[in-house]
Design a protein around this motif. Structure first.
Motif, PDB file in Angstrom:
ATOM      1  N   UNK A 107       0.956  -1.292   0.254  1.00  0.00           N
ATOM      2  CA  UNK A 107       0.242   0.036  -0.325  1.00  0.00           C
ATOM      3  C   UNK A 107       0.684   1.128  -0.191  1.00  0.00           C
ATOM      4  N   UNK A 108       2.500   1.161   1.207  1.00  0.00           N
ATOM      5  CA  UNK A 108       2.332   2.553   1.005  1.00  0.00           C
ATOM      6  C   UNK A 108       3.270   2.622  -0.755  1.00  0.00           C
ATOM      7  N   UNK A 109       3.547   1.822  -0.862  1.00  0.00           N
ATOM      8  CA  UNK A 109       3.961   1.831  -2.322  1.00  0.00           C
ATOM      9  C   UNK A 109       3.208   2.456  -4.212  1.00  0.00           C
ATOM     10  N   UNK A 110       2.482   1.762  -3.803  1.00  0.00           N
ATOM     11  CA  UNK A 110       1.049   2.500  -3.891  1.00  0.00           C
ATOM     12  C   UNK A 110       0.837   4.623  -4.303  1.00  0.00           C
ATOM     13  N   UNK A 111       0.722   4.452  -2.349  1.00  0.00           N
ATOM     14  CA  UNK A 111       0.577   5.445  -2.517  1.00  0.00           C
ATOM     15  C   UNK A 111       1.857   6.307  -2.720  1.00  0.00           C
ATOM     16  N   UNK A 112       3.135   6.459  -2.858  1.00  0.00           N
ATOM     17  CA  UNK A 112       4.360   6.866  -3.549  1.00  0.00           C
ATOM     18  C   UNK A 112       4.074   7.067  -4.892  1.00  0.00           C
ATOM     19  N   UNK A 113       3.457   6.347  -5.332  1.00  0.00           N
ATOM     20  CA  UNK A 113       3.886   6.210  -7.082  1.00  0.00           C
ATOM     21  C   UNK A 113       2.133   6.967  -7.310  1.00  0.00           C
ATOM     22  N   UNK A 114       1.211   7.168  -6.885  1.00  0.00           N
ATOM     23  CA  UNK A 114      -0.127   7.704  -7.122  1.00  0.00           C
ATOM     24  C   UNK A 114      -0.837   8.631  -6.384  1.00  0.00           C
ATOM     25  N   UNK A 115      -0.164   9.136  -4.618  1.00  0.00           N
ATOM     26  CA  UNK A 115      -0.677  10.048  -4.348  1.00  0.00           C
ATOM     27  C   UNK A 115      -2.679   9.428  -3.851  1.00  0.00           C
ATOM     28  N   UNK A 116      -3.218  10.458  -3.464  1.00  0.00           N
ATOM     29  CA  UNK A 116      -4.458   9.990  -3.139  1.00  0.00           C
ATOM     30  C   UNK A 116      -5.098   9.350  -4.221  1.00  0.00           C
ATOM     31  N   UNK A 117      -5.218   9.137  -5.122  1.00  0.00           N
ATOM     32  CA  UNK A 117      -5.636   8.017  -6.255  1.00  0.00           C
ATOM     33  C   UNK A 117      -5.691   6.707  -6.290  1.00  0.00           C
ATOM     34  N   UNK A 118      -4.706   6.575  -5.363  1.00  0.00           N
ATOM     35  CA  UNK A 118      -4.225   5.038  -4.637  1.00  0.00           C
ATOM     36  C   UNK A 118      -5.724   4.106  -4.623  1.00  0.00           C
ATOM     37  N   UNK A 119      -6.980   4.379  -4.135  1.00  0.00           N
ATOM     38  CA  UNK A 119      -8.135   3.690  -5.130  1.00  0.00           C
ATOM     39  C   UNK A 119      -8.818   3.755  -5.745  1.00  0.00           C
ATOM     40  N   UNK A 120      -8.421   4.394  -6.886  1.00  0.00           N
ATOM     41  CA  UNK A 120      -8.392   4.428  -8.625  1.00  0.00           C
ATOM     42  C   UNK A 120      -7.695   3.940  -8.806  1.00  0.00           C
ATOM     43  N   UNK A 121      -6.659   3.327  -8.148  1.00  0.00           N
ATOM     44  CA  UNK A 121      -4.923   3.056  -8.950  1.00  0.00           C
ATOM     45  C   UNK A 121      -5.708   1.024  -8.327  1.00  0.00           C
ATOM     46  N   UNK A 122      -6.335   1.094  -7.245  1.00  0.00           N
ATOM     47  CA  UNK A 122      -7.210  -0.856  -7.021  1.00  0.00           C
ATOM     48  C   UNK A 122      -8.737  -0.390  -7.768  1.00  0.00           C
ATOM     49  N   UNK A 170      -9.084  15.090   3.854  1.00  0.00           N
ATOM     50  CA  UNK A 170     -10.260  15.020   3.307  1.00  0.00           C
ATOM     51  C   UNK A 170     -10.697  14.226   3.047  1.00  0.00           C
ATOM     52  N   UNK A 171     -11.408  12.938   2.350  1.00  0.00           N
ATOM     53  CA  UNK A 171     -11.847  11.802   1.725  1.00  0.00           C
ATOM     54  C   UNK A 171     -12.727  12.378   1.190  1.00  0.00           C
ATOM     55  N   UNK A 172     -12.219  12.466  -0.672  1.00  0.00           N
ATOM     56  CA  UNK A 172     -13.029  13.075  -1.699  1.00  0.00           C
ATOM     57  C   UNK A 172     -13.370  12.076  -2.859  1.00  0.00           C
ATOM     58  N   UNK A 198     -10.670  -0.199   0.545  1.00  0.00           N
ATOM     59  CA  UNK A 198     -11.664   0.708   1.151  1.00  0.00           C
ATOM     60  C   UNK A 198     -10.883   0.641   2.389  1.00  0.00           C
ATOM     61  N   UNK A 199      -9.764  -0.055   2.583  1.00  0.00           N
ATOM     62  CA  UNK A 199      -8.391  -0.390   3.879  1.00  0.00           C
ATOM     63  C   UNK A 199      -7.462   0.756   2.780  1.00  0.00           C
ATOM     64  N   UNK A 200      -7.486   1.675   1.717  1.00  0.00           N
ATOM     65  CA  UNK A 200      -6.453   2.089   0.496  1.00  0.00           C
ATOM     66  C   UNK A 200      -7.331   3.996   1.581  1.00  0.00           C
ATOM     67  N   UNK A 201      -8.616   3.322   1.358  1.00  0.00           N
ATOM     68  CA  UNK A 201      -9.280   4.993   1.693  1.00  0.00           C
ATOM     69  C   UNK A 201      -9.007   5.618   2.987  1.00  0.00           C
ATOM     70  N   UNK A 202      -9.290   3.905   3.749  1.00  0.00           N
ATOM     71  CA  UNK A 202      -8.827   4.552   5.449  1.00  0.00           C
ATOM     72  C   UNK A 202      -8.006   5.082   5.729  1.00  0.00           C
ATOM     73  N   UNK A 203      -6.857   4.038   4.919  1.00  0.00           N
ATOM     74  CA  UNK A 203      -5.269   4.324   5.433  1.00  0.00           C
ATOM     75  C   UNK A 203      -4.720   6.051   4.890  1.00  0.00           C
ATOM     76  N   UNK A 204      -5.882   6.107   3.494  1.00  0.00           N
ATOM     77  CA  UNK A 204      -4.931   7.208   3.664  1.00  0.00           C
ATOM     78  C   UNK A 204      -5.922   9.101   3.971  1.00  0.00           C
ATOM     79  N   UNK A 205      -7.169   8.716   5.018  1.00  0.00           N
ATOM     80  CA  UNK A 205      -7.996   9.617   4.943  1.00  0.00           C
ATOM     81  C   UNK A 205      -7.107   9.708   6.559  1.00  0.00           C
ATOM     82  N   UNK A 206      -6.847   8.567   7.613  1.00  0.00           N
ATOM     83  CA  UNK A 206      -6.175   8.512   8.054  1.00  0.00           C
ATOM     84  C   UNK A 206      -4.645   9.555   8.833  1.00  0.00           C
TER      85      UNK A 206
END
Length: 511
Positions: A47-62, A204-206, A269-277
């Motif tokens: 998850x961390x490396x996906x966020x590193x690649x796409x930032x808050x667009x991680x749920x979209x990447x999944x 903030x979730x978006x 769900x987990x990716x959204x929760x982690x990025x939001x938190x």
């Protein structure tokens, strides 16, 4: 000279191998598929490396990464319905593209990927479980980790030998813990956001998080999707138990689709929760990026549940190892039945209905690989597992393309067949080929994973080396398994010839 005796293959059914038909239903089959993916571990370290690649667009990447998986899953579902055999991709690819392609792309490639993954899973399970038990100092000792990992491999083999029912019930418990841990983390993280207890970097979730077109960094999005693509890998292991399900034609196919949808839900769900938190800044912090769940878990859910999450990650890897101990030997059993491997692989434990000899072989080979990779370098297993992505993309692409070719005769007369057995699996194959090419180019870079040889990334050498070795082995063994490679045991054909299979040969002989 003794001649092989023919055993008739009725219609398109798999030959009897001694497995216990009707032993498990849809629930245990889904549990085996989920366990093989190791969702808690996969998320924790990726998850961390996906966020590193796409930032808050991680749920979209999944979400994007799920599409080729879904398209490929449709191919698995329909091919299994036509040819329900525990050999799965080996049988399907052989039937469509011939023995050489079947042995290499359906046999060598997925088996090499799972053997490397087994060594990594055993090591990961050992490290996490020792840490949970307060033995972090022992987890830092490579020799001790390798020794305990070999013990876990032997334990997984023992459970597999005892029968499919026991394996399925063990996986019920292990996958339940993982889903509880992921669900608990998500609920805790969202609750913390709602009550103002989130981290300072919280976002903030978006709805933009779920929009792939919202990302300005196309290259980063592609990298993130590739990472997401491969953390879905493993669900196809449930195909290996298709001959033991209550309905071998329908149950595994349904289980494949259900499994991938469950994974999609928990990953997004987990990716959204982690990025939001924690926000992208908190997740990509050097101390968090490589193990997101075990770092953020205690902060979101408290120390006690944080330990539950860490335990779930460790048991996630162990559950996947146990599933491989079930699936891989059954593939070897099928290959032996069709005379593509030595006859010893077909020997069964009659009372338990398990391929005992193949399970023992799997354990011994995996132990040797674990010891060799650990001896080369304590971090070499990690490099090897990175190379598995090439192998996954190769055999997933071949399977999806096999669906297109096999069902091609139906597509002129049926719109449904054209879409679900042609266009969508075809797109899945193209996306997998693209993933293979992108990953290979990425791995060539000497900076990839920080190690290189002759100016080329070491991970590329491992992945391409394994594929090249497979081609050499495929050519070298042709004389040893002549009935299979001559097309006698699995003749080529498509959906129009599915009821015209000739007799297959077994390993019994008569004067």
């Amino acid at each position: 000279m003794p001649q092989p005796r023919s055993v008739p293959l009725l219609r398109n059914e798999a030959p009897s191998k001694g497995l216990k038909a009707g032993s498990i239903g849809i629930g245990p089959t889904v549990a085996l598929g989920l366990a093989a993916v190791a969702p808690a571990y996969s998320l924790a370290v990726t998850l961390g490396f996906v966020v590193l690649a796409v930032g808050s667009s991680t749920p979209a990447a999944f979400l994007l990464g799920f599409l080729p998986i879904l398209f490929t899953a449709l191919a698995f579902r329909d091919l299994n319905k036509e040819m329900p055999d525990c050999g799965g991709v080996f049988v399907w690819i052989t039937r469509v593209f011939g023995p050489a392609a079947g042995w290499f792309l359906g046999g060598w490639v997925p088996q090499m990927a799972t053997l490397i993954a087994s060594a990594a899973l055993a090591q990961v399970a050992t490290t996490y479980l020792l840490t949970v038990l307060g033995l972090a100092w022992l987890a830092a000792e490579p020799v001790a980790v390798a020794a305990i990992a070999c013990g876990l491999i032997a334990f997984s083999a023992y459970i597999a030998v005892r029968g499919i029912e026991l394996s399925a019930w063990v996986q019920y418990g292990l996958i339940a813990l993982q889903l509880v841990a992921l669900g608990g983390f998500g609920i805790s993280a969202f609750s913390a956001m709602a009550t103002g207890r989130a981290m300072a970097e919280a976002e903030q979730p978006s709805l933009e998080w779920f929009n792939p077109f919202a990302s300005d960094d196309v290259s980063g999005l592609v990298s993130g999707v590739i990472l997401c693509l491969f953390i879905y890998w493993g669900w196809d292991a449930l195909i290996a138990v298709n001959e033991e399900t209550t309905d071998s034609k329908a149950t595994p196919g349904r289980a494949v689709i259900i499994t991938t949808i469950i994974l999609l839900f928990f990953y997004v769900m987990t990716a959204s929760a982690a990025v939001g938190f924690a926000g992208t800044a908190g997740i990509t912090d050097p101390g968090t990026v490589s193990d997101v769940l075990t770092v953020l878990g205690p902060q979101a859910a408290g120390e006690v549940f944080g330990h539950v999450i860490m335990l779930a990650v460790g048991l996630s890897a162990l559950a996947a190892l146990m599933t491989v101990a079930v699936s891989t030997p059954r593939t070897w059993l099928s290959m032996g039945t069709y005379q593509a491997l030595p006859h010893a692989t077909t020997k069964m434990y009659p009372r338990r209905g398990t391929p005992r000899t193949s399970i023992v072989w799997w354990a011994l080979i995996t132990i040797v690989i674990t010891m060799l990779l650990s001896a080369i370098n304590a971090n070499f297993i990690g490099l090897a597992i990175l190379s598995v992505g090439l192998m996954i993309a190769a055999y997933y692409a071949a399977t999806a393309l096999a669906s297109v070719v096999y069902f091609a005769p139906l597509m002129r007369a049926s719109t449904s067949a054209l879409v679900f057995q042609g266009i969508l699996p075809g797109l899945g194959a193209l996306l997998m080929v693209g993933a293979f090419a992108y990953s290979a180019v990425d791995m060539i870079s000497p900076e990839y994973a920080g190690l290189s040889w002759l100016g080329i990334g070491s991970v590329f050498w491992i992945g391409v080396g394994a594929l090249a070795l497979g081609l050499v082995v495929t050519v070298a063994i042709r004389p040893r398994f002549r009935p299979f490679f001559s097309g006698q045991t699995i003749p080529r054909g498509n959906v129009r010839t599915r009821h015209e299979l000739p007799a297959i040969l077994n390993n019994e002989t008569e004067a």
